[in-house]
Write a protein that holds these residues in place. Sequence first.
Motif, PDB file in Angstrom:
ATOM      1  N   TYR A  77      -6.577  -8.683  -0.770  1.00 25.11           N
ATOM      2  CA  TYR A  77      -5.967  -7.377  -0.535  1.00 25.11           C
ATOM      3  C   TYR A  77      -6.660  -6.327  -1.394  1.00 25.11           C
ATOM      4  CZ  TYR A  77      -2.188 -10.005   1.676  1.00 25.11           C
ATOM      5  OH  TYR A  77      -1.474 -10.834   2.486  1.00 25.11           O
ATOM      6  N   ARG A  78      -6.696  -5.100  -0.894  1.00 21.66           N
ATOM      7  CA  ARG A  78      -7.295  -4.002  -1.644  1.00 21.66           C
ATOM      8  C   ARG A  78      -6.308  -2.863  -1.893  1.00 21.66           C
ATOM      9  NH1 ARG A  78      -9.666  -7.289  -3.227  1.00 21.66           N
ATOM     10  NH2 ARG A  78     -11.797  -7.961  -2.826  1.00 21.66           N
ATOM     11  N   TRP A  79      -5.166  -2.907  -1.223  1.00 23.82           N
ATOM     12  CA  TRP A  79      -4.146  -1.874  -1.409  1.00 23.82           C
ATOM     13  C   TRP A  79      -2.902  -2.495  -2.034  1.00 23.82           C
ATOM     14  CZ3 TRP A  79      -5.270   3.100  -1.027  1.00 23.82           C
ATOM     15  CH2 TRP A  79      -6.358   3.495  -0.235  1.00 23.82           C
ATOM     16  N   PHE A 110       0.149   2.714   5.985  1.00 22.42           N
ATOM     17  CA  PHE A 110       0.006   1.498   5.205  1.00 22.42           C
ATOM     18  C   PHE A 110       1.004   0.472   5.726  1.00 22.42           C
ATOM     19  CE2 PHE A 110      -1.787   4.474   2.081  1.00 22.42           C
ATOM     20  CZ  PHE A 110      -2.968   3.792   1.794  1.00 22.42           C
ATOM     21  N   ALA A 135      -1.763   8.351  -4.954  1.00 24.31           N
ATOM     22  CA  ALA A 135      -1.055   7.925  -3.747  1.00 24.31           C
ATOM     23  C   ALA A 135      -0.118   9.034  -3.290  1.00 24.31           C
ATOM     24  CB  ALA A 135      -0.285   6.641  -4.004  1.00 24.31           C
ATOM     25  N   GLN A 165      -3.598   0.265   7.431  1.00 28.18           N
ATOM     26  CA  GLN A 165      -4.237  -0.316   6.258  1.00 28.18           C
ATOM     27  C   GLN A 165      -3.326  -1.375   5.645  1.00 28.18           C
ATOM     28  OE1 GLN A 165      -7.345   0.322   5.154  1.00 28.18           O
ATOM     29  NE2 GLN A 165      -7.673   1.742   6.866  1.00 28.18           N
ATOM     30  N   GLY A 197      -1.846  -3.973   2.892  1.00 32.22           N
ATOM     31  CA  GLY A 197      -1.705  -4.150   1.446  1.00 32.22           C
ATOM     32  C   GLY A 197      -0.633  -5.173   1.134  1.00 32.22           C
ATOM     33  N   SER A 224      -6.485  -0.260  -5.074  1.00 30.88           N
ATOM     34  CA  SER A 224      -6.021   1.123  -5.000  1.00 30.88           C
ATOM     35  C   SER A 224      -4.530   1.143  -4.705  1.00 30.88           C
ATOM     36  CB  SER A 224      -6.767   1.887  -3.902  1.00 30.88           C
ATOM     37  OG  SER A 224      -8.159   1.928  -4.174  1.00 30.88           O
ATOM     38  N   CYS A 225      -3.884   2.229  -5.085  1.00 27.81           N
ATOM     39  CA  CYS A 225      -2.434   2.350  -4.943  1.00 27.81           C
ATOM     40  C   CYS A 225      -2.062   2.958  -3.592  1.00 27.81           C
ATOM     41  CB  CYS A 225      -1.869   3.199  -6.069  1.00 27.81           C
ATOM     42  SG  CYS A 225      -0.070   3.409  -5.995  1.00 27.81           S
ATOM     43  N   ALA A 226      -1.233   2.237  -2.840  1.00 25.42           N
ATOM     44  CA  ALA A 226      -0.720   2.752  -1.563  1.00 25.42           C
ATOM     45  C   ALA A 226       0.551   3.561  -1.750  1.00 25.42           C
ATOM     46  CB  ALA A 226      -0.451   1.594  -0.600  1.00 25.42           C
TER      47      ALA A 226
END
Length: 299
Positions: A41-43, A268, A104, A8, A10, A69-71
Amino acid sequence: MAEIRHLQLGSCPDSWGVWFADDPRQTPWPRFLDELAGSGYRWLELGPYGYLPTDPAELRDELAKRDLSCAGGTVAGVGGPHKDFATVLAETRKVAELTAALGAENLIFVPVPGYRDDVTNAYHEPAELSPDGWQALIDNSNTLGRVLAEEYGLKMRFHPHADYHVETQAQTERFLAETDPRYVSLCLDTGHLAYRQADVPAIIRKFPDRIGYVHIKQMDPAIAERAVREDMAFGRAVAMGASVEPPAGLPDIPSVLEALNELDAELFVVVEQDMYPVDFDLPLPIATRTRQYLNSVGL
């Protein structure tokens, strides 16, 4: 390369020139979040504690309204675990509480400041730890990882870092060999390791079960070589442009992704291009082009 579905992508404040909780030369945090989301980016990795809001409800709201969202959370600025461990633990707990509250599970431990000053070039301590210092690093890292796992449900991801005592391939492999795999794994920073001429895919393949998180970036080998030749601190090298936009530097990103693709783990992969200090208008186009390039090679 086909899309690698278990990785994923980020990014983080560092890619916007953020190294400290509060510095007028850094992009204001609302602009950073807006531009992070705007660049696709989404993370998000949180970066220095105190740069973003530290109230969990406020931060959750700020992320949610940007579809972020938080990675993972980031511990930095407290030094390495080999000394003043009580302070390190206390600061880590603050980050752990916020990270867990955001849902996370990764706590990235960045052991800075290291053995020399980024501004003055002066050495604060020897570049090699004494046997007792190395043992303290191992013992305290294990303790930190156990506390994070047992009390917060988090996983410690230790970040090798230029101008710290875990920066080369040999030091990184020794650190992994001697720490407890139940509690300590690696934030594999491709740029810092390449800066010290490590074979990044080889580390991934030698320790497949210890790669828990990735910072993906590249370094200019000419500037890295000059830093060694002139005994230059990492911060000075960064100010000269050592950290470069992919695919302009090393390590070779497709080779790294090929090795990561062999792992049987959800990971991630967070862009962390060191750019402190930087003009506020530069990070957004770089971040957008970087995402587009990484998308094109499978991320």
